[in-house]
Design a protein around this motif. Structure first.
Motif, PDB file in Angstrom:
ATOM      1  N   LEU A   1      39.966  17.519  45.459  1.00  0.00           N
ATOM      2  CA  LEU A   1      38.988  18.415  46.072  1.00  0.00           C
ATOM      3  C   LEU A   1      37.647  18.304  45.373  1.00  0.00           C
ATOM      4  O   LEU A   1      36.594  18.214  46.025  1.00  0.00           O
ATOM      5  N   SER A   2      37.680  18.283  44.063  1.00  0.00           N
ATOM      6  CA  SER A   2      36.454  18.160  43.288  1.00  0.00           C
ATOM      7  C   SER A   2      35.747  16.836  43.585  1.00  0.00           C
ATOM      8  O   SER A   2      34.532  16.792  43.772  1.00  0.00           O
ATOM      9  N   GLU A   3      36.527  15.768  43.636  1.00  0.00           N
ATOM     10  CA  GLU A   3      35.953  14.449  43.903  1.00  0.00           C
ATOM     11  C   GLU A   3      35.382  14.359  45.315  1.00  0.00           C
ATOM     12  O   GLU A   3      34.286  13.843  45.518  1.00  0.00           O
ATOM     13  N   ALA A   4      36.108  14.903  46.289  1.00  0.00           N
ATOM     14  CA  ALA A   4      35.673  14.814  47.685  1.00  0.00           C
ATOM     15  C   ALA A   4      34.444  15.671  47.966  1.00  0.00           C
ATOM     16  O   ALA A   4      33.591  15.290  48.774  1.00  0.00           O
TER      17      ALA A   4
ATOM     18  N   PHE B   1      46.911  19.774  51.673  1.00  0.00           N
ATOM     19  CA  PHE B   1      47.717  19.412  50.507  1.00  0.00           C
ATOM     20  C   PHE B   1      46.890  18.760  49.393  1.00  0.00           C
ATOM     21  O   PHE B   1      47.429  18.094  48.532  1.00  0.00           O
ATOM     22  N   THR B   2      45.612  18.999  49.397  1.00  0.00           N
ATOM     23  CA  THR B   2      44.738  18.414  48.382  1.00  0.00           C
ATOM     24  C   THR B   2      44.993  19.030  47.006  1.00  0.00           C
ATOM     25  O   THR B   2      45.454  20.152  46.894  1.00  0.00           O
TER      26      THR B   2
ATOM     27  N   TYR C   1      42.356  31.311  48.313  1.00  0.00           N
ATOM     28  CA  TYR C   1      43.712  31.778  48.052  1.00  0.00           C
ATOM     29  C   TYR C   1      44.591  30.565  47.797  1.00  0.00           C
ATOM     30  O   TYR C   1      44.997  29.853  48.721  1.00  0.00           O
ATOM     31  N   GLY C   2      44.873  30.319  46.530  1.00  0.00           N
ATOM     32  CA  GLY C   2      45.620  29.146  46.110  1.00  0.00           C
ATOM     33  C   GLY C   2      47.001  29.039  46.723  1.00  0.00           C
ATOM     34  O   GLY C   2      47.524  27.940  46.906  1.00  0.00           O
ATOM     35  N   GLU C   3      47.612  30.153  47.062  1.00  0.00           N
ATOM     36  CA  GLU C   3      48.957  30.142  47.638  1.00  0.00           C
ATOM     37  C   GLU C   3      48.975  29.471  49.005  1.00  0.00           C
ATOM     38  O   GLU C   3      50.020  29.003  49.452  1.00  0.00           O
ATOM     39  N   ASP C   4      47.843  29.403  49.680  1.00  0.00           N
ATOM     40  CA  ASP C   4      47.762  28.748  50.992  1.00  0.00           C
ATOM     41  C   ASP C   4      47.751  27.228  50.879  1.00  0.00           C
ATOM     42  O   ASP C   4      47.922  26.535  51.875  1.00  0.00           O
ATOM     43  N   PHE C   5      47.534  26.724  49.676  1.00  0.00           N
ATOM     44  CA  PHE C   5      47.410  25.288  49.460  1.00  0.00           C
ATOM     45  C   PHE C   5      48.401  24.877  48.372  1.00  0.00           C
ATOM     46  O   PHE C   5      48.160  25.096  47.186  1.00  0.00           O
ATOM     47  N   PRO C   6      49.532  24.281  48.769  1.00  0.00           N
ATOM     48  CA  PRO C   6      50.634  24.019  47.839  1.00  0.00           C
ATOM     49  C   PRO C   6      50.269  23.204  46.594  1.00  0.00           C
ATOM     50  O   PRO C   6      50.840  23.426  45.531  1.00  0.00           O
ATOM     51  N   ASN C   7      49.336  22.296  46.687  1.00  0.00           N
ATOM     52  CA  ASN C   7      49.008  21.436  45.546  1.00  0.00           C
ATOM     53  C   ASN C   7      47.740  21.858  44.812  1.00  0.00           C
ATOM     54  O   ASN C   7      47.311  21.188  43.884  1.00  0.00           O
TER      55      ASN C   7
ATOM     56  N   LEU D   1      38.509  22.640  52.944  1.00  0.00           N
ATOM     57  CA  LEU D   1      39.889  23.130  52.943  1.00  0.00           C
ATOM     58  C   LEU D   1      40.347  23.625  54.310  1.00  0.00           C
ATOM     59  O   LEU D   1      41.557  23.664  54.582  1.00  0.00           O
ATOM     60  N   ARG D   2      39.444  23.993  55.171  1.00  0.00           N
ATOM     61  CA  ARG D   2      39.812  24.467  56.516  1.00  0.00           C
ATOM     62  C   ARG D   2      40.415  23.349  57.371  1.00  0.00           C
ATOM     63  O   ARG D   2      41.173  23.634  58.284  1.00  0.00           O
ATOM     64  N   ARG D   3      40.045  22.122  57.085  1.00  0.00           N
ATOM     65  CA  ARG D   3      40.574  21.012  57.865  1.00  0.00           C
ATOM     66  C   ARG D   3      42.053  20.818  57.523  1.00  0.00           C
ATOM     67  O   ARG D   3      42.431  20.736  56.356  1.00  0.00           O
ATOM     68  N   GLU D   4      42.875  20.741  58.543  1.00  0.00           N
ATOM     69  CA  GLU D   4      44.333  20.655  58.378  1.00  0.00           C
ATOM     70  C   GLU D   4      44.757  19.488  57.498  1.00  0.00           C
ATOM     71  O   GLU D   4      45.662  19.615  56.677  1.00  0.00           O
TER      72      GLU D   4
END
Length: 128
Positions: free
Chosen positions: A39-42, A33-34, A60-66, A26-29
């Protein structure tokens, strides 16, 4: 370990490894939007475990829109708690209605013991 987690040491280590792997992904820019499924698959980390990371506030889910997990009742994607706002409101109204009916039943029983209570019976009958 029991004071920190409900898992044995081996399971705890596995969960922490999964968390570090998910967090690094998730740190990778380009992964901002994953979705939970992607995310689970990757990462090959179960969606349920990722959901628990979000629910616990470790991600923190709010940092990741999807990124969200399903509501426990209706399945709509949420980022906090267990229920979406709509389901929470519905359950709250039902609980309040049930509590009010129970209170009226108790009052009706008390009034019957005292010899009155017809008006409260009709309130209860009408669901008020």
């Amino acid at each position: 370990m029991k004071t920190f987690t409900d898992h044995c040491l081996e399971c705890y280590k596995e969960i922490e490894e999964d968390f570090k792997f998910v967090e690094a992904f998730l740190r990778r820019e380009e992964n901002r939007f994953t979705t939970l499924e992607d995310l689970s698959e990757a990462t090959e980390v179960p969606a349920k475990r990722i959901s628990s990371f979000i629910r616990e506030g470790r991600i923190y889910g709010e940092d990741f829109p999807n990124l969200g997990y399903p509501c426990a009742h209706c399945g709509i994607a949420i980022k906090r708690q267990i229920l979406c706002t709509s389901c929470y409101d519905t359950f709250s109204m039902e609980i309040n209605k049930t509590l009010k009916q129970e209170q009226l039943l108790e009052e009706l029983a008390a009034d019957r013991r005292q010899g009155s209570g017809a008006a409260k019976y009709w309130q209860l009958k009408q669901g008020k």
